[in-house]
Design a protein around this motif. Sequence first.
Motif, PDB file in Angstrom:
ATOM      1  N   GLU A  52      43.262  36.854  34.363  1.00 23.33           N
ATOM      2  CA  GLU A  52      42.032  36.971  33.573  1.00 23.33           C
ATOM      3  C   GLU A  52      41.121  38.068  34.138  1.00 23.33           C
ATOM      4  O   GLU A  52      40.478  38.802  33.390  1.00 23.33           O
ATOM      5  CB  GLU A  52      41.301  35.635  33.516  1.00 23.33           C
ATOM      6  N   LYS A  53      41.082  38.183  35.453  1.00 24.76           N
ATOM      7  CA  LYS A  53      40.281  39.235  36.107  1.00 24.76           C
ATOM      8  C   LYS A  53      40.843  40.611  35.750  1.00 24.76           C
ATOM      9  O   LYS A  53      40.094  41.550  35.499  1.00 24.76           O
ATOM     10  CB  LYS A  53      40.312  39.001  37.618  1.00 24.76           C
ATOM     11  N   ILE A  54      42.173  40.713  35.686  1.00 23.22           N
ATOM     12  CA  ILE A  54      42.813  41.979  35.310  1.00 23.22           C
ATOM     13  C   ILE A  54      42.444  42.341  33.883  1.00 23.22           C
ATOM     14  O   ILE A  54      42.055  43.480  33.592  1.00 23.22           O
ATOM     15  CB  ILE A  54      44.342  41.888  35.473  1.00 23.22           C
ATOM     16  N   ILE A  55      42.554  41.369  32.983  1.00 27.12           N
ATOM     17  CA  ILE A  55      42.249  41.619  31.566  1.00 27.12           C
ATOM     18  C   ILE A  55      40.784  42.024  31.388  1.00 27.12           C
ATOM     19  O   ILE A  55      40.464  42.931  30.621  1.00 27.12           O
ATOM     20  CB  ILE A  55      42.589  40.376  30.716  1.00 27.12           C
ATOM     21  N   ALA A  56      39.900  41.367  32.136  1.00 26.62           N
ATOM     22  CA  ALA A  56      38.472  41.684  32.034  1.00 26.62           C
ATOM     23  C   ALA A  56      38.137  43.010  32.723  1.00 26.62           C
ATOM     24  O   ALA A  56      37.076  43.575  32.485  1.00 26.62           O
ATOM     25  CB  ALA A  56      37.648  40.563  32.659  1.00 26.62           C
ATOM     26  N   GLY A  57      39.053  43.492  33.565  1.00 24.80           N
ATOM     27  CA  GLY A  57      38.841  44.757  34.255  1.00 24.80           C
ATOM     28  C   GLY A  57      37.790  44.690  35.357  1.00 24.80           C
ATOM     29  O   GLY A  57      37.177  45.672  35.698  1.00 24.80           O
ATOM     30  N   CYS A  58      37.613  43.495  35.920  1.00 26.98           N
ATOM     31  CA  CYS A  58      36.605  43.306  36.970  1.00 26.98           C
ATOM     32  C   CYS A  58      37.120  43.728  38.315  1.00 26.98           C
ATOM     33  O   CYS A  58      38.189  43.490  38.696  1.00 26.98           O
ATOM     34  CB  CYS A  58      36.187  41.841  37.047  1.00 26.98           C
TER      35      CYS A  58
ATOM     36  N   ARG B  34      48.461  42.342  40.496  1.00 26.20           N
ATOM     37  CA  ARG B  34      47.851  41.050  40.835  1.00 26.20           C
ATOM     38  C   ARG B  34      47.262  41.073  42.240  1.00 26.20           C
ATOM     39  O   ARG B  34      46.144  40.597  42.457  1.00 26.20           O
ATOM     40  CB  ARG B  34      48.867  39.918  40.701  1.00 26.20           C
ATOM     41  N   CYS B  35      48.000  41.594  43.181  1.00 28.52           N
ATOM     42  CA  CYS B  35      47.502  41.646  44.557  1.00 28.52           C
ATOM     43  C   CYS B  35      46.264  42.532  44.638  1.00 28.52           C
ATOM     44  O   CYS B  35      45.293  42.188  45.310  1.00 28.52           O
ATOM     45  CB  CYS B  35      48.587  42.142  45.495  1.00 28.52           C
ATOM     46  N   ALA B  36      46.285  43.666  43.955  1.00 31.77           N
ATOM     47  CA  ALA B  36      45.138  44.585  43.985  1.00 31.77           C
ATOM     48  C   ALA B  36      43.883  43.905  43.456  1.00 31.77           C
ATOM     49  O   ALA B  36      42.795  44.056  44.030  1.00 31.77           O
ATOM     50  CB  ALA B  36      45.450  45.831  43.163  1.00 31.77           C
ATOM     51  N   TYR B  37      44.014  43.146  42.394  1.00 36.92           N
ATOM     52  CA  TYR B  37      42.841  42.464  41.830  1.00 36.92           C
ATOM     53  C   TYR B  37      42.444  41.238  42.642  1.00 36.92           C
ATOM     54  O   TYR B  37      41.291  40.829  42.622  1.00 36.92           O
ATOM     55  CB  TYR B  37      43.075  42.103  40.354  1.00 36.92           C
ATOM     56  N   PHE B  38      43.374  40.655  43.356  1.00 39.34           N
ATOM     57  CA  PHE B  38      43.058  39.494  44.197  1.00 39.34           C
ATOM     58  C   PHE B  38      42.341  39.924  45.472  1.00 39.34           C
ATOM     59  O   PHE B  38      41.353  39.313  45.871  1.00 39.34           O
ATOM     60  CB  PHE B  38      44.348  38.749  44.531  1.00 39.34           C
ATOM     61  N   LEU B  39      42.811  41.015  46.085  1.00 40.90           N
ATOM     62  CA  LEU B  39      42.255  41.449  47.364  1.00 40.90           C
ATOM     63  C   LEU B  39      41.162  42.501  47.248  1.00 40.90           C
ATOM     64  O   LEU B  39      40.240  42.526  48.066  1.00 40.90           O
ATOM     65  CB  LEU B  39      43.360  42.028  48.262  1.00 40.90           C
TER      66      LEU B  39
END
Length: 191
Positions: free
Chosen positions: A185-191, A97-102
């Motif tokens: 959702e960003k993780i699931i989308a792989g963005c 989560r942190c990796a995709y947030f930052l």
Amino acid sequence: PKVWRNYWGVSSHGGGKVHGSHYELTDEDVENLKAFWNKFKSLNTQKLSFLDVAIRRFNFSYERRLPEDKLIDYITAFEALYLKGAREELGYRLALRCAYFLGKDEEERKRIFEILKGAYDVRSKIVHGGQIQSKSLNKIINKLNLKSLAELSMKVEEYLRESIKMFLDYLQSKSHDEIIKEIDEKIIAGC
């Protein structure tokens, strides 16, 4: 004055300079602090207990001398921010989560994930009675291409500081649940 007494041996972050026991703020540091403070004041952290815990633990870390004690506070703060509703695979979920947030791109997200997953594992070993100078802890630190537990602690501090600032920005228009849902959702989308 734009000088702050450095009682804890804090190194330079941002554009300021450390002069012995004093930290000199640049004009940009002052403006960034004002912007941060205005966002912080606009939120009732007593109603946002996760943010209150994260900020308190971040602040407690400045009272700690040992990097392992700082790391325990940092990971506790990360858990408050990123692990709402999580019950399994906590270290993995927190790091992801942190990796995709930052993270701005795949390479940066991968590095953030590795650092935080490693930090979570080190913290777990410490709080469950592991020795600080053990081979298993050193193996984790070496795998991350870091020189010491202190260096790992400083990297984690940077990510926590950035996370708190970003949460403050997002909380101006979203709830904690909405932020976590958006990250997932960003993780699931792989963005």
